[in-house]
Design an enzyme around this catalytic site. Structure first.
Site, PDB file in Angstrom:
ATOM      1  N   GLY A  83     -12.100  -4.803   1.267  1.00 19.83           N
ATOM      2  CA  GLY A  83     -13.522  -4.464   1.377  1.00 19.83           C
ATOM      3  C   GLY A  83     -13.962  -3.511   0.278  1.00 19.83           C
TER       4      GLY A  83
ATOM      5  N   LYS B 225     -16.483 -13.858   6.848  1.00 23.35           N
ATOM      6  CA  LYS B 225     -17.807 -13.266   7.114  1.00 23.35           C
ATOM      7  C   LYS B 225     -18.776 -13.443   5.951  1.00 23.35           C
ATOM      8  CE  LYS B 225     -15.749  -9.857  10.053  1.00 23.35           C
ATOM      9  NZ  LYS B 225     -15.046  -8.610   9.885  1.00 23.35           N
TER      10      LYS B 225
ATOM     11  N   ARG C 156       0.821  -1.216   0.000  1.00 20.63           N
ATOM     12  CA  ARG C 156       0.000   0.000   0.000  1.00 20.63           C
ATOM     13  C   ARG C 156       0.859   1.272   0.000  1.00 20.63           C
ATOM     14  NH1 ARG C 156      -5.145  -1.449   3.969  1.00 20.63           N
ATOM     15  NH2 ARG C 156      -6.428  -2.254   2.277  1.00 20.63           N
TER      16      ARG C 156
ATOM     17  N   GLY D 279      -5.980  -8.503   2.022  1.00 20.54           N
ATOM     18  CA  GLY D 279      -4.650  -8.618   2.624  1.00 20.54           C
ATOM     19  C   GLY D 279      -4.067 -10.025   2.628  1.00 20.54           C
TER      20      GLY D 279
HETATM   21  C1  3PG Z   1      -8.768  -2.220   4.693  1.00 24.73           C
HETATM   22  O1  3PG Z   1      -7.709  -2.725   5.131  1.00 24.73           O
HETATM   23  O2  3PG Z   1      -9.617  -2.896   4.084  1.00 24.73           O
HETATM   24  C2  3PG Z   1      -8.955  -0.740   4.795  1.00 24.73           C
HETATM   25  O3  3PG Z   1      -7.817  -0.107   5.287  1.00 24.73           O
HETATM   26  C3  3PG Z   1     -10.183  -0.391   5.619  1.00 24.73           C
HETATM   27  O4  3PG Z   1     -10.024  -0.783   6.946  1.00 24.73           O
HETATM   28  P1  3PG Z   1     -11.307  -0.965   7.871  1.00 24.73           P
HETATM   29  O5  3PG Z   1     -12.038  -2.175   7.390  1.00 24.73           O
HETATM   30  O6  3PG Z   1     -10.790  -1.086   9.279  1.00 24.73           O
HETATM   31  O7  3PG Z   1     -12.149   0.297   7.689  1.00 24.73           O
END
Ligand code: 3PG
Length: 407
Positions: free
Chosen positions: A379, A199, A38, A356
């Site tokens: 997400g 999930k 990132r 990730g």
């Molecule tokens: C992620 O890693 O998907 C983003 O940085 C968002 O993080 P979060 O789901 O804690 O908002």
């Protein structure tokens, strides 16, 4: 076409810019950055702003500290990692609003970079609080959102600040949307998707959306067990979202031909008792007692690998680990399928990976560079595919045919 203005469309020369990046990166116990993807992906925008001689103020969240300071979630180590990649010192200030931060921000010279402390040390960030947004906005004259990973969040640093500053997209955000829309909304076929992770509730909307578009969808990870239970298999103590079983049954009936579920799993009494793990083949009437399924089994790995190799997908989207990847004993399914993705990419398939753990698996296998696109948003990429409006993008200035103008 990307529907929003980007940093190229406005005059930022020598202006102090406030940039939202997503430096939510994994750190080890000593605070070292384990995966710099990132940070690396944010460099094109930062380099451009340096060329434009902007004083640059960067802001990000890291983890979920719950609205109060917690050293475990400090962004300080990230300033060091970014400095190493830019080959210059990146300043760091241990707060993100207030007098001290104002002074630091004002002292940033052209082409210099300042990173603020974790935005989520204030609960006002996630509440999209107007006063907090205004305090952040006072740190720059222009706002640039380059945090693709966070655009599905309507927070102060992604949406609130846009009320107070001219707001445009950075290059990473623009590229993510271009690539995801081109590759996944107008895909070359056959189009396969592989979804994992835990999930199921969060992912059912994307499952439905993908099923309308893809030719085949493989479902692994813990989310598969709600599907298997809905089909009438005993999954023991595996993670199941009982509230979703009825909805999952409907999905299975409607799209039975496209959905591929695990045929077997590696199961153990618990993840700590990995030494007792054994292969469980899913069969009707068979019960697996107190065992918990934690990874794909050999049969599934072989069947899915062969099916993918034979079908030669031209587009393949993967998001989410296929077992309890963080435990070495249950990472085999994720690794083996990742290797097959490497073959697809080498055979000219477009392989797009988000999330990730999936990215970490590819990095460990040295396959990152072979992929067509590694999305920095887990997400966010799923919500984009779901067809949802992403608030962090919606809040930016619309692209028009207007000439480049001074702000
Ligand atoms: C992620 O890693 O998907 C983003 O940085 C968002 O993080 P979060 O789901 O804690 O908002």
């Amino acid at each position: 076409m990307f529907p929003k203005k980007t940093v190229r469309d406005i005059d930022v020369r020598r202006k102090r810019v406030l940039v939202r990046v997503d430096y939510n990166v994994p750190l080890d116990e000593k605070g070292r950055v384990l995966d710099k993807t990132r940070i690396v992906e944010s460099l094109p925008t930062i380099n451009y702003l340096m060329e434009q001689e902007c004083p640059i103020v960067l802001m990000s969240h890291l983890g979920r500290p719950g609205g109060r300071p917690d050293r475990k979630f400090s962004l300080r180590p990230v300033a060091g990692a970014l400095g190493g990649l830019l080959n210059r010192k990146v300043q760091f200030v241990d707060d993100c609003i207030g007098i001290k931060v104002d002074q630091f921000a004002r002292a940033v010279m052209p082409s210099e970079v300042l990173l603020l402390e974790n935005l989520r040390f204030y609960e006002e960030e996630e509440k999209n609080d107007p006063l907090f947004s205004r305090a952040l906005a006072s740190l720059g004259r222009v706002f640039i959102n380059d945090a693709f990973g966070s655009v599905h969040r309507a927070h102060a640093s992604t949406v609130g600040v846009t009320q107070f500053l001219p707001s445009v997209a950075g290059f990473l955000l623009e590229r993510e949307i271009r690539v995801l829309s081109e590759l996944l909304l107008k895909p070359q076929r056959p189009y396969f998707a592989i979804l994992g992770g835990a999930k199921v509730g969060d992912k059912l909307a994307v499952v439905r959306n993908l099923l309308e578009r893809v030719d085949n969808l493989m479902i692994g990870g813990a989310m598969a067990f709600t599907f298997l239970k809905a089909q009438g298999y005993d999954v023991g103590k595996s993670l199941v979202d009982d509230r979703r079983v009825t909805e999952v049954k409907e999905i299975l009936e409607k799209y039975s031909k496209k959905i591929h579920l695990p045929l077997d799993a590696m199961a153990a009494p618990s993840k700590e008792r990995a030494r007792e793990s054994q292969q469980i083949v899913f069969e009707k009437e068979k019960t697996i007692g107190d065992f918990q399924c934690l990874d794909l089994g050999e049969k599934t790995i072989a069947a899915w690998s062969e099916f993918i190799r034979k079908s030669k997908p031209k587009t393949l989207f993967w998001n989410g680990p296929l077992g309890m990847f963080e435990a070495k004993e249950f990472s085999r399914g994720t690794f083996e399928i990742a290797k097959v993705l490497g073959e697809v990419a080498r055979n000219d398939g477009n392989v797009i990976v988000g999330g990730g753990d999936s990215i970490a698996a590819l990095a460990e296998l040295g396959l990152t560079r072979e992929m067509t696109h590694i999305s920095t948003g887990g997400g966010a990429s799923l919500e984009y595919l779901e067809g949802k409006t992403l608030p962090g993008i919606a809040a930016l200035q619309d692209a028009g045919n207007k000439p480049r103008k001074k702000l």
